[in-house]
Design a protein around this motif. Sequence first.
Motif, short mmCIF file in Angstrom:
data_model
loop_
_atom_site.label_atom_id
_atom_site.label_comp_id
_atom_site.label_asym_id
_atom_site.label_seq_id
_atom_site.Cartn_x
_atom_site.Cartn_y
_atom_site.Cartn_z
N GLY A 1 -7.32 1.09 -7.55
CA GLY A 1 -6.93 1.32 -6.16
C GLY A 1 -7.96 0.90 -5.13
O GLY A 1 -8.85 0.08 -5.38
N ASP B 1 0.86 -1.18 0.00
CA ASP B 1 0.00 0.00 0.00
C ASP B 1 0.90 1.23 0.00
O ASP B 1 1.62 1.48 0.96
CB ASP B 1 -0.90 -0.02 1.23
CG ASP B 1 -2.03 0.98 1.15
OD1 ASP B 1 -1.84 2.06 0.54
OD2 ASP B 1 -3.11 0.71 1.71
N SER C 1 0.25 3.62 -7.56
CA SER C 1 0.67 2.22 -7.48
C SER C 1 1.20 1.72 -8.82
O SER C 1 2.12 0.89 -8.86
CB SER C 1 -0.48 1.34 -6.99
OG SER C 1 -1.63 1.49 -7.78
N CYS D 1 0.61 -3.83 -5.94
CA CYS D 1 0.70 -2.44 -5.47
C CYS D 1 -0.68 -1.81 -5.43
O CYS D 1 -1.47 -1.98 -6.36
CB CYS D 1 1.63 -1.64 -6.37
SG CYS D 1 3.32 -2.25 -6.38
N LEU D 2 -0.93 -1.05 -4.35
CA LEU D 2 -2.25 -0.46 -4.11
C LEU D 2 -2.10 1.01 -3.72
O LEU D 2 -1.21 1.36 -2.94
CB LEU D 2 -2.94 -1.22 -2.97
CG LEU D 2 -4.28 -0.69 -2.47
CD1 LEU D 2 -5.37 -0.94 -3.52
CD2 LEU D 2 -4.66 -1.36 -1.16
N CYS D 3 -2.97 1.86 -4.27
CA CYS D 3 -3.05 3.26 -3.83
C CYS D 3 -4.52 3.66 -3.82
O CYS D 3 -5.39 2.82 -3.66
CB CYS D 3 -2.18 4.18 -4.71
SG CYS D 3 -2.78 4.40 -6.39
N HIS D 4 -4.81 4.94 -4.00
CA HIS D 4 -6.19 5.42 -3.94
C HIS D 4 -6.97 5.05 -5.20
O HIS D 4 -8.03 4.44 -5.13
CB HIS D 4 -6.21 6.93 -3.70
CG HIS D 4 -7.57 7.48 -3.41
ND1 HIS D 4 -7.86 8.81 -3.53
CD2 HIS D 4 -8.73 6.89 -3.02
CE1 HIS D 4 -9.12 9.00 -3.20
NE2 HIS D 4 -9.68 7.86 -2.90
N HIS D 5 -6.45 5.43 -6.36
CA HIS D 5 -7.15 5.16 -7.63
C HIS D 5 -6.33 4.33 -8.61
O HIS D 5 -6.83 3.97 -9.67
CB HIS D 5 -7.56 6.47 -8.31
CG HIS D 5 -8.67 7.17 -7.60
ND1 HIS D 5 -9.97 6.70 -7.55
CD2 HIS D 5 -8.68 8.32 -6.89
CE1 HIS D 5 -10.72 7.53 -6.85
NE2 HIS D 5 -9.96 8.52 -6.43
N GLY D 6 -5.07 4.07 -8.34
CA GLY D 6 -4.26 3.22 -9.20
C GLY D 6 -3.10 3.89 -9.91
O GLY D 6 -2.27 3.20 -10.49
N ASN E 1 -0.21 -4.21 -10.59
CA ASN E 1 -0.86 -3.02 -10.07
C ASN E 1 -2.34 -3.35 -9.86
O ASN E 1 -2.97 -3.98 -10.69
CB ASN E 1 -0.73 -1.86 -11.06
CG ASN E 1 -1.42 -0.61 -10.56
OD1 ASN E 1 -1.27 -0.22 -9.41
ND2 ASN E 1 -2.17 0.03 -11.43
N ARG F 1 -0.01 4.43 -0.29
CA ARG F 1 -0.68 5.68 0.07
C ARG F 1 -0.01 6.33 1.27
O ARG F 1 0.79 5.72 1.97
CB ARG F 1 -2.16 5.41 0.37
CG ARG F 1 -2.92 4.90 -0.85
CD ARG F 1 -4.35 4.52 -0.54
NE ARG F 1 -4.39 3.46 0.47
CZ ARG F 1 -5.23 3.43 1.50
NH1 ARG F 1 -6.12 4.39 1.67
NH2 ARG F 1 -5.20 2.45 2.37
#
Length: 114
Positions: A99, A28, A78, A70-75, A95, A30
């Motif tokens: 996200g 993650d 990541s 891999c992870l984030c808010h919307h992609g 990816n 973020r």
Amino acid sequence: MIAIHPAQLKDWLQQTTQAGGPLPLVLDVREPWELQTSSVKPEGFELLAMPMRSVPERHAELDQERPIACLCHHGARSAQVAQFLMNQGFTSVVNIHGGINAWSQEFDPSVPVY
């Protein structure tokens, strides 16, 4: 770079663990405040928070052979991290497209959207 939708996560986890390898990692990327707002439950994978800006300094902490999603808010962040890791010689990186926002919609509605 390979992108998977959160709805495809269970299949990806099964594929990566069939060979008896290490437990997959969801990385993650973020910011800490985002993690406090919304996070995922590690089920069938290990969860590690490593903000995007720290990845260039900290990527040596990760196993290059371990499956990493891999992870984030919307992609977008990541996707950049996934590409960076692949350029550093990591062999099994994906990816999570969309996200944590898509995670909530496609995989686990209990995850808050922000």
